[in-house]
Design an enzyme around this catalytic site. Sequence first.
Site, PDB file in Angstrom:
ATOM      1  N   TYR A 372       0.887  -1.179   0.000  1.00 18.43           N
ATOM      2  CA  TYR A 372       0.000   0.000   0.000  1.00 18.43           C
ATOM      3  C   TYR A 372       0.913   1.213   0.000  1.00 18.43           C
ATOM      4  CZ  TYR A 372      -4.149   2.762   1.125  1.00 18.43           C
ATOM      5  OH  TYR A 372      -5.207   3.649   1.084  1.00 18.43           O
ATOM      6  N   TYR A 472     -10.924  -4.810   6.084  1.00 15.68           N
ATOM      7  CA  TYR A 472     -10.475  -3.477   6.481  1.00 15.68           C
ATOM      8  C   TYR A 472     -10.255  -3.374   7.996  1.00 15.68           C
ATOM      9  CZ  TYR A 472     -11.545  -1.314   1.903  1.00 15.68           C
ATOM     10  OH  TYR A 472     -11.558  -0.959   0.580  1.00 15.68           O
TER      11      TYR A 472
HETATM   12  C1  LIG Z   1      -9.763   1.910  -0.453  1.00 15.78           C
HETATM   13  S1  LIG Z   1     -11.211   2.286  -1.315  1.00 15.78           S
HETATM   14  C2  LIG Z   1     -11.360   0.913  -2.373  1.00 15.78           C
HETATM   15  C3  LIG Z   1     -11.481   1.351  -3.817  1.00 15.78           C
HETATM   16  C4  LIG Z   1     -12.786   1.997  -4.139  1.00 15.78           C
HETATM   17  N1  LIG Z   1     -13.800   0.985  -4.433  1.00 15.78           N
HETATM   18  C5  LIG Z   1     -12.654   2.995  -5.281  1.00 15.78           C
HETATM   19  O1  LIG Z   1     -13.455   2.945  -6.223  1.00 15.78           O
HETATM   20  O2  LIG Z   1     -11.732   3.825  -5.241  1.00 15.78           O
HETATM   21  C6  LIG Z   1     -12.441   2.081  -0.080  1.00 15.78           C
HETATM   22  C7  LIG Z   1     -13.821   2.488  -0.500  1.00 15.78           C
HETATM   23  O3  LIG Z   1     -14.371   1.523  -1.387  1.00 15.78           O
HETATM   24  C8  LIG Z   1     -15.729   1.261  -1.069  1.00 15.78           C
HETATM   25  N2  LIG Z   1     -15.839  -0.123  -0.595  1.00 15.78           N
HETATM   26  C9  LIG Z   1     -14.834  -0.993  -0.411  1.00 15.78           C
HETATM   27  N3  LIG Z   1     -15.285  -2.181  -0.009  1.00 15.78           N
HETATM   28  C10 LIG Z   1     -16.611  -2.083   0.115  1.00 15.78           C
HETATM   29  C11 LIG Z   1     -17.640  -2.968   0.537  1.00 15.78           C
HETATM   30  N4  LIG Z   1     -17.403  -4.206   0.897  1.00 15.78           N
HETATM   31  N5  LIG Z   1     -18.903  -2.483   0.565  1.00 15.78           N
HETATM   32  C12 LIG Z   1     -19.174  -1.209   0.192  1.00 15.78           C
HETATM   33  N6  LIG Z   1     -18.254  -0.339  -0.227  1.00 15.78           N
HETATM   34  C13 LIG Z   1     -16.980  -0.752  -0.257  1.00 15.78           C
HETATM   35  C14 LIG Z   1     -16.120   2.225   0.021  1.00 15.78           C
HETATM   36  O4  LIG Z   1     -16.637   3.361  -0.609  1.00 15.78           O
HETATM   37  C15 LIG Z   1     -14.793   2.565   0.655  1.00 15.78           C
HETATM   38  O5  LIG Z   1     -14.844   3.846   1.207  1.00 15.78           O
END
Ligand SMILES: C[S@@+](CC[C@H](N)C(=O)[O-])C[C@H]1O[C@@H](n2cnc3c(N)ncnc32)[C@H](O)[C@@H]1O
Length: 504
Positions: A372, A472
């Site tokens: 990361y 997470y």
């Molecule tokens: C580190 S980012 C992961 C990448 C993200 N999906 C993006 O499009 O940039 C974390 C965000 O992804 C979304 N996310 C990740 N895992 C999720 C899950 N299991 N359910 C809902 N949202 C999720 C949430 O919005 C979270 O704040």
Amino acid sequence: MTTKVVIPSQGPMSRMLKVAKVASIVSNRIAKDSKEEQFLVQWQSASASDKPPLSWHNLSDLFMCLELVQDYLDARDEAIKRAPPLSKTSLKRKAAHFEADTDPPISFGLSLSSRSPSVASTTSSAPLSVDVYNGVLDRDEEGLYFCRSDPDAPQLSNAPTPEMVRISHQSKVDKAYHRIRAKYVARLNKVPGKPIHLVNTYDQTSPSLRFRFIPEYILREGVNKADPATQEGCQSCSPHMGRCIGCEYTQKCECLEYAAVNEAAITDPTVMSAYREAKDKGNSLAKFPKRFPYYAEGTKIQRAGTLVPFYLDSRRPIYECNDNCRCGLHCRNKNVQFGRTIDVEIFKTDGGRGWGLRCPQQLYQGQFIDTYRGEVITDTEATLREETAGKAKASYLYSLDKFGESEGLSDEQLYVVDGEFFGGPTKFMNHSCEPNCRQYTVSYNKHDPFVYDIAFFACRDIPAGEELTFDYLDKEEGEPNEDPGPDAIPCLCGASKCRKWLWT
Ligand SMILES: C[S@@+](CC[C@H](N)C(=O)[O-])C[C@H]1O[C@@H](n2cnc3c(N)ncnc32)[C@H](O)[C@@H]1O
């Protein structure tokens, strides 16, 4: 008769806009004559009292400010989703109208001057490639265009008008999406190392162009990495011991000084009681049995370099050998420091989780994926960023708190990695309550409890194309879950044992 200012078309580069002077994009349309996708640029005004000048531009003028076009398209997309649905008949009627005449009817009086030598005047009946509404187009010394306020022009405070909004929602933006995608892919292609692919079979969007791929952490103000002089290497090891795999004997390798003791390997009761005593008193555990974290070459081909169960099934920190070690470049205790060795794909997930990450090839249990990356910031700065950006921001913040408790450090002393605007492909890894990957602490300087790597490894065999996920919350075994607060973000991982929320 309304005067409009027209920029002569001299090829795509000749009309590039001066990005620093663009405030935002506020509308879009299809030009009546050329059928080009055009965007209404709102410029920065010279003083707070001036209304910002506005000018329409072809997409090709906006190559250097595609980030702003992307922001605008995101907002437009949201607005379209929120807008009440049009009835079938009215939709048809409006679309027909739009195809026939795509220039928005101008509902405010325009009186534009053309005082810049680089622009020419024409009348509204002439074919227009670009028209300026309430400013004067000018060029700076580098030949970049910008629009400055014209004191004689009417002050337009109501753009985009409701009519402009209506037309913008019905105007195609395919080319804009395509250009944004091309720019993002061009950037991906420049990232050193194994390829990062972009796949979106879901919609037209691309990940944010504001994001920059970086190979190493960026240390921000107030963050200090331990002095390189403190990075001891193992001095008793050599590349030519035993099987010529670098470090061969855990008891010789000083890099493992603080690594977890393999208690199962202590069979002698006297050694066990000496170990317990040393542990209770906080004395050195260097002489007790340890494990190297990775299988060495010579085991099954799919195993070489993967985590051994002692580490795979735990949250034990990994101490890799470093540049000051005597074990050589190809030591079996060096892995994460060489970076990603597999292709990855950033892809748009269905089901509302945004972008995700997967690997187009099969991965084996214990295989290293990537680290990361991001800006390393202080805890105070992280709190500030969190407060400014709202609760969703927390998702890109990763605390470097692994050694906080054991070293007696307070939260305020610890650092946080922010991967939102700078980072690597692991920024796109989503959460799952039943993940296929796990995060590990990897240190190259056993004396630095503040700055270390966070590395992702496959925690089981992962078939090609399966989304890569991790938990997470990264809780210790048996640690209870907190009750979700009112702001808890719902989890959409779809696992049968889903906890239903991401974090409290
Ligand atoms: C580190 S980012 C992961 C990448 C993200 N999906 C993006 O499009 O940039 C974390 C965000 O992804 C979304 N996310 C990740 N895992 C999720 C899950 N299991 N359910 C809902 N949202 C999720 C949430 O919005 C979270 O704040």
